[in-house]
Structure formats: C-alpha cells, structure tokens
Design a protein around this motif. Structure first.
Motif, PDB file in Angstrom:
ATOM      1  N   ARG A 223      -7.503   2.142  11.302  1.00 21.06           N
ATOM      2  CA  ARG A 223      -7.710   3.741  11.366  1.00 21.06           C
ATOM      3  C   ARG A 223      -7.581   4.024   9.909  1.00 21.06           C
ATOM      4  O   ARG A 223      -8.679   4.897   9.385  1.00 21.06           O
ATOM      5  N   TYR A 224      -7.453   3.804   9.230  1.00 24.01           N
ATOM      6  CA  TYR A 224      -6.963   4.502   7.427  1.00 24.01           C
ATOM      7  C   TYR A 224      -8.830   3.782   6.943  1.00 24.01           C
ATOM      8  O   TYR A 224      -8.983   4.092   6.349  1.00 24.01           O
ATOM      9  N   LEU A 225      -8.155   1.838   7.422  1.00 18.64           N
ATOM     10  CA  LEU A 225     -10.409   1.587   6.838  1.00 18.64           C
ATOM     11  C   LEU A 225     -11.234   2.847   7.525  1.00 18.64           C
ATOM     12  O   LEU A 225     -12.052   3.433   5.852  1.00 18.64           O
ATOM     13  N   ALA A 226     -11.026   2.520   8.091  1.00 19.18           N
ATOM     14  CA  ALA A 226     -12.010   3.691   8.858  1.00 19.18           C
ATOM     15  C   ALA A 226     -12.590   5.025   8.457  1.00 19.18           C
ATOM     16  O   ALA A 226     -13.076   5.610   7.825  1.00 19.18           O
ATOM     17  N   PHE A 300       4.451  -3.498  -5.289  1.00 20.10           N
ATOM     18  CA  PHE A 300       3.088  -2.062  -5.772  1.00 20.10           C
ATOM     19  C   PHE A 300       2.013  -2.884  -5.444  1.00 20.10           C
ATOM     20  O   PHE A 300       0.819  -1.891  -5.059  1.00 20.10           O
ATOM     21  N   PHE A 301       1.413  -3.811  -6.225  1.00 18.89           N
ATOM     22  CA  PHE A 301       0.353  -4.844  -6.620  1.00 18.89           C
ATOM     23  C   PHE A 301      -0.807  -4.621  -5.340  1.00 18.89           C
ATOM     24  O   PHE A 301      -1.472  -4.310  -4.970  1.00 18.89           O
ATOM     25  N   PHE A 302       0.143  -5.261  -4.475  1.00 22.76           N
ATOM     26  CA  PHE A 302      -1.239  -5.664  -2.836  1.00 22.76           C
ATOM     27  C   PHE A 302      -0.591  -4.481  -2.231  1.00 22.76           C
ATOM     28  O   PHE A 302      -1.671  -4.676  -0.613  1.00 22.76           O
ATOM     29  N   LEU A 305      -3.814  -3.144  -3.723  1.00 26.52           N
ATOM     30  CA  LEU A 305      -5.019  -3.965  -3.213  1.00 26.52           C
ATOM     31  C   LEU A 305      -4.967  -3.632  -1.921  1.00 26.52           C
ATOM     32  O   LEU A 305      -6.569  -3.325  -1.479  1.00 26.52           O
ATOM     33  N   THR A 306      -4.602  -3.466  -0.761  1.00 23.81           N
ATOM     34  CA  THR A 306      -4.679  -3.186   0.335  1.00 23.81           C
ATOM     35  C   THR A 306      -5.572  -1.624   0.968  1.00 23.81           C
ATOM     36  O   THR A 306      -6.092  -1.955   1.355  1.00 23.81           O
ATOM     37  N   GLY A 337      -1.105  -8.737   5.281  1.00 27.74           N
ATOM     38  CA  GLY A 337      -0.619  -9.468   6.556  1.00 27.74           C
ATOM     39  C   GLY A 337       0.295 -10.610   4.953  1.00 27.74           C
ATOM     40  O   GLY A 337       1.505 -10.949   4.988  1.00 27.74           O
ATOM     41  N   PHE A 338      -0.487 -10.190   3.764  1.00 33.59           N
ATOM     42  CA  PHE A 338       0.654 -10.659   2.815  1.00 33.59           C
ATOM     43  C   PHE A 338       1.804  -9.911   2.473  1.00 33.59           C
ATOM     44  O   PHE A 338       2.512 -10.175   2.023  1.00 33.59           O
ATOM     45  N   LEU A 339       1.044  -8.650   2.319  1.00 32.43           N
ATOM     46  CA  LEU A 339       1.879  -7.678   1.972  1.00 32.43           C
ATOM     47  C   LEU A 339       3.409  -7.413   2.902  1.00 32.43           C
ATOM     48  O   LEU A 339       5.023  -6.811   1.919  1.00 32.43           O
TER      49      LEU A 339
END
Length: 566
Positions: A223-226, A300-302, A305-306, A337-339
């Motif tokens: 939803r955030y991406l859209a 914080f970094f990942f 990135l997300t 997924g990594f975060l």
C-alpha cells in the motif's frame, strides 16, 4: 496443430528479444558506467532520462504511452488484440537505456510489451482471427517472463493470471510450449543461472506466526509502494515541459543514488549481497559508510532502503524513464523481509531464523499485492530461488498479504469503480470480441428516397418482410432509418398518406460502426443508445446493418463453445 507450432515460433522470437535487452543493459552498464569517472556516478540517471525523453518525443511518440500489462489487457479488450508493430522493439531501447544508466525500475514491462506485440503481429501477419491473436499474446508474455527470470512456470501462470481469462486444456498447452521455448533458448545462449542462488535452511512450522506477521507487513508495504508511486506521478505531471520533468527527475534520483548507491538500476545485486551475508557492501561509495556500523544503524539503514526503493522507482517511471513495477516490488519485498528478519533476531535471539528464507518470503508477499498475482508470486519466487521447500510458507505469506489487501481496499471504499467494473466484465468483453462482425452484417433491407411520400413508403413496406427501411438521399447515401412501428402508427389515418413525407418520420442513426471495430465496443453502443440496428461502414462506404439481437445470439453460441481460443 497450428497454435502449437506458432507457440514455438513466438517463444523463440521472444526468447531472442529477452537476450537482446539483457545484453543491451549489460553493455550500457559496462561501457558507460564502469569506464566513466566515479565522481559523475550519480548523474547517469539524468543522462538516461533525457535520452529516453528525446526518443519518446521524436521517435516513439505515437506509442510512448503504451506501458506493460495494463495496456496489453486494454488492447485485448478494446482493440481486437491489435498491438502496434513498433512496440516489438521500442520499449527494449527506452527501458534498456533507463536501467543501464541507473533508472530504478524493472525490465519486465518491456519484455511483456514486446512479447505481446510479437504475438499480436505474428497473428496479424498470418491473417489469424481474434482468438488466435489473443492466444499468441499470452504466449509472448509467458515466454518473455520465462526467459528473463529462468522461470517457465512463473511465466506460464503470470500470462494466465493477468492476461488470459480462462483455464482450458487446449489453452494451457500452447502457453506451456511457449514458456518452455523461451527458457530453453535463453538458457542455451546465455547459460543456465538462477536469479537468486543461496542455500536455504529447513523451515519449521513453529515459524508460521512470523510468516503471517510478514504477510501483514508486505500488505502494508505494498500500500505504501502504490501510494508513493501515485504521489510521484501527481508531482511530476505538474511539470508540463517534458525535458524539465526529466531534468528534475534525473537530478532527484541522482541525489538518492549518491546517498544510497543500492538504488542504482534494478537492484538485484543488492539482494544478492544480502543473500551472501555482505550487507555492509550496500554502503559502498555512500556517505553513510562513514557512520559506525552497529545493530541500530543496520536496522535504520534497511528501513531506509525499504522506504526509498519505491520512491526511486516512482521518480524514475514518472519523470522520464521507462520500466515497470515488477522488479521493484521484488526488491522492496526482499529489503522488507531482511529488515523483518533483523528485527525478529533481536526480539527473539534464541530463534533459529534464516535471513534467506525471509528475504524470499518478503519478495513473494510484496509481489502478490503489487501485481495482483498471488499464484504467480508463489511459483515465480520458488523458481527463481529454487526454494521449493518453502512452498507452504510462500502460500501462507501470499494468501495473508493478498487477502488483507483485497479486504482493506473494499472496506475503505477506495476501489476505482471504473477499474472494478472493467475487471467484472472482462471475460464478457473478451467473449464478445471473438464474434465475427462481418458475418453478422445484414444487407437486404428495403430502400426508399428521402423525398418519397408515406403512400410510396407503404408500397415498399408491403413488399418487404423486414422491420426496418433505409432512407437514402443524394448520391444514394444513407440519411436515415424508418422502423415499421412508426408506419403502423400512421396507417389508420388515410388522409395522411400523401401529406406526410418519409423525411418527416425517419430517424437519423445515432451512431455507426466500422467493420474492424471490436464487437465489445459495438455492443456498448447498443446498450448506451438503446437501438436495435446500427449501420456498418468500411472506409466510408455502407456495408449493411448489424442487429443487436443477432449479436446476442452469437454471444450465447460463444458461451457454449468448449474452447474459446482455439
């Protein structure tokens, strides 16, 4: 037999096209990026955007708005599966330049567009009808995704889930053949390789609550991406000059890449680094590398990135670059997924969790929501990662994320009603488009001049068993129609036979249709205008009339066909 032969032909052509675009991107990155001064690294997207904008304005202007799956479906529904010939190669050039110069988008939109155009134009070249043209479009898409991702089942299911509306045995076989052909040809020339190759530890069912939690997060992430894409679109459309738009977008993306080099290009290399356990390598050439790498900084970094990957893609595709959301959804899901894995490792230190597993599950959950293709997400991620032992968690994460997305959209009343209606009637429109309009044209309607009297009209009416009469004017051109119900209203008053003229009771046709117009559009005109007949023209010449009743009868026959594509 013809569909199966053509599926091999289309699969081969699309497989070669996939090799071409991958080679183009590789050469641009090799000779332009790696041999250029590193100080200008962040300016490369600007160069790509300006070049692509120039091409779209001066070389590919008429087809520049055609973008991926949405327009392919529109071509099937509304344009009789006719796709412009130049789309077979134009998106390769523009998307290759965009990604090669650092644009943060995906190559899949180009391969979907090209594959569908190849299928459509092979059908047009051979004079095939709507059914086979539509089938070959599906074959082109299946072969393209299969070749690019080395995932034949993913390509096959994607074509079925997003483009073609029905599952029938004779439809499945050509798609399977085309997907296998594309994959075999790509592998024969480029070599056998996995998109993501990493060892996977055994999954235990006590982790299912975590998988459900990740499914919820991927839905929120989608939803955030859209929303991010929509905000970027609204912002950049306010800049009317396309070159200023490309300039603004190129500089904005360049600034993002300067601080986060992982945003350069598609982003698959970043996921590969995480799978290899080299998370610090994502900070290479970033000013953030000066900060001591701690657990909190890593989280914080990942998280950053997300959040930034969708922003990078939104800037790219809305300001001048080309590409799709296919790859960005996978990369964003991998970061998420990594975060999630990092957070759970801190909260549950004794748990035996695998970063690789949650990266793959994040990819599947995000892709399922963004592309509205949960089944494709399961098989595609399983194929490109060879993580077949993760089938159960892949099914769970996709089911949770997609169902939550669906119900959240319905409950919030934010569904685009026009889009929702289009989806609801999609199969009906496709079935309608399989009707041959030329076979439904009726030509034996009686004719009368526009200046004739009602008495003369009665004579014509008496010699015909038709319920409609054509009215012609000068040069014998159609000027109106008379329904026999109007004649019956006047017949009882004999005094009006000579006083009333044909032109007084005729009706001008409210619309006309062309012989090559999609039947779904013709039926829409019948519904909108509430008429029984419409005149049919070909290059300005009247060919006859088409009846709403005959179209509906033909539609019912199509519904009873065992297979509507072959």
């Amino acid at each position: 037999m013809l569909p199966f032969i053509l599926s091999v032909v289309v699969g081969s052509i699309v497989g070669l096209s996939a090799i071409l675009i991958k080679t183009l991107i590789s050469y641009i990155e090799l000779y332009v990026v790696y041999f250029s001064p590193k100080a200008f690294f962040f300016l490369f997207p600007l160069v790509g955007f300006l070049v692509v904008t120039f091409l779209n304005q001066h070389v590919f202007k008429k087809i520049s708005s055609f973008q991926g799956t949405r327009n392919v479906v529109d071509a099937i529904e509304n344009k009789a599966s006719i796709i412009n010939f130049r789309l077979m190669y134009s998106k390769f050039v523009t998307t290759g330049l965009t990604i090669g110069f650092g644009g943060s988008s995906g190559v899949e939109a180009a391969i979907i567009t090209s594959g569908s155009a190849i299928g459509s134009n092979v059908g047009q070249l051979l004079g095939l009808g709507y059914r086979l043209r539509t089938l070959l479009i599906g074959c082109g898409i299946a072969a393209g995704i299969s070749a690019v991702y080395n995932a034949p089942m993913g390509g096959f299911i994607f074509a079925l889930e997003t483009v073609l509306p029905e599952f029938t045995p004779t439809l499945l076989i050509p798609l399977l053949i085309s997907a296998a052909t594309g994959k075999i040809l790509f592998e024969f020339i480029m070599g056998n390789h996995l998109r993501f190759d990493a060892p996977i530890t055994d999954f235990t069912y006590d982790q299912l609550p975590l998988v459900i939690m990740l499914g919820i997060l991927t839905m929120i992430g989608a939803r955030y991406l859209a929303r991010t894409y929509d905000v970027c679109r609204q912002f950049f459309t306010r800049i009317k000059n396309v070159y200023l738009r490309a300039l603004a977008g190129g500089l904005a993306l360049g600034c993002v890449i300067f601080f986060l080099p992982a945003m350069y290009g598609e982003g698959y290399s970043s996921i590969d680094a995480l799978l290899e356990g080299s998370e610090k390598s994502l900070l290479f050439r970033s000013p953030l590398a000066q900060i001591p790498f701690s657990t909190w900084f890593s989280l914080f970094f990942f998280f950053l990135l997300t959040l930034v990957k969708p922003l990078s893609t939104g800037i790219c595709v809305n300001s001048g670059g080309e590409g799709g959301y296919f790859a960005p959804s996978i990369i964003t899901g991998g970061f998420l997924g990594f975060l999630f894995y990092k957070i759970m490792s801190q909260l549950v230190p004794g748990a035996d969790l695998s970063a690789v597993t949650y990266i793959f599950l994040g990819m599947a959950g995000m892709f399922a929501c963004v592309m509205n293709a949960p089944v494709t997400a399961i098989f595609l991620i399983a194929e490109i990662t060879q993580s077949y032992q993760l089938f159960i968690p892949l099914m769970v994460v996709c089911a949770v994320s997609y169902l939550l997305k669906y119900y959240s959209e319905n409950l919030s009343f934010k569904i685009d009603q026009a889009s929702d209606m289009r989806k609801s009637f999609r199969i009906d429109r496709i079935i309608l488009n399989q009707i041959n309009v030329k076979q439904l044209i009726e030509k034996d309607f009686p004719v009368i001049p526009v200046g004739a009297s009602f008495r003369e009209l009665l004579e014509v009416y008496g010699n015909s068993n038709r319920n409609m009469i054509q009215v012609i004017g000068e040069n014998k051109l159609l000027v109106g129609l008379i329904n026999v119900s109007e004649i019956r209203k006047i017949m009882p008053v004999a005094a009006n036979y000579d006083a009333i003229l044909v032109k007084d009771i005729m009706e001008v046709p409210p619309a006309s249709v062309q012989t090559d117009e999609p039947p779904a559009q013709i039926m829409a005109k019948f519904d909108q205008l509430n008429v029984r007949y419409l005149p049919v023209f070909k290059k300005g010449r009247l060919k006859g009339f088409i009846s709403r009743n005959r179209m509906l009868l033909q539609y019912r026959e199509e519904l009873t066909r065992a297979n509507r594509f072959i």
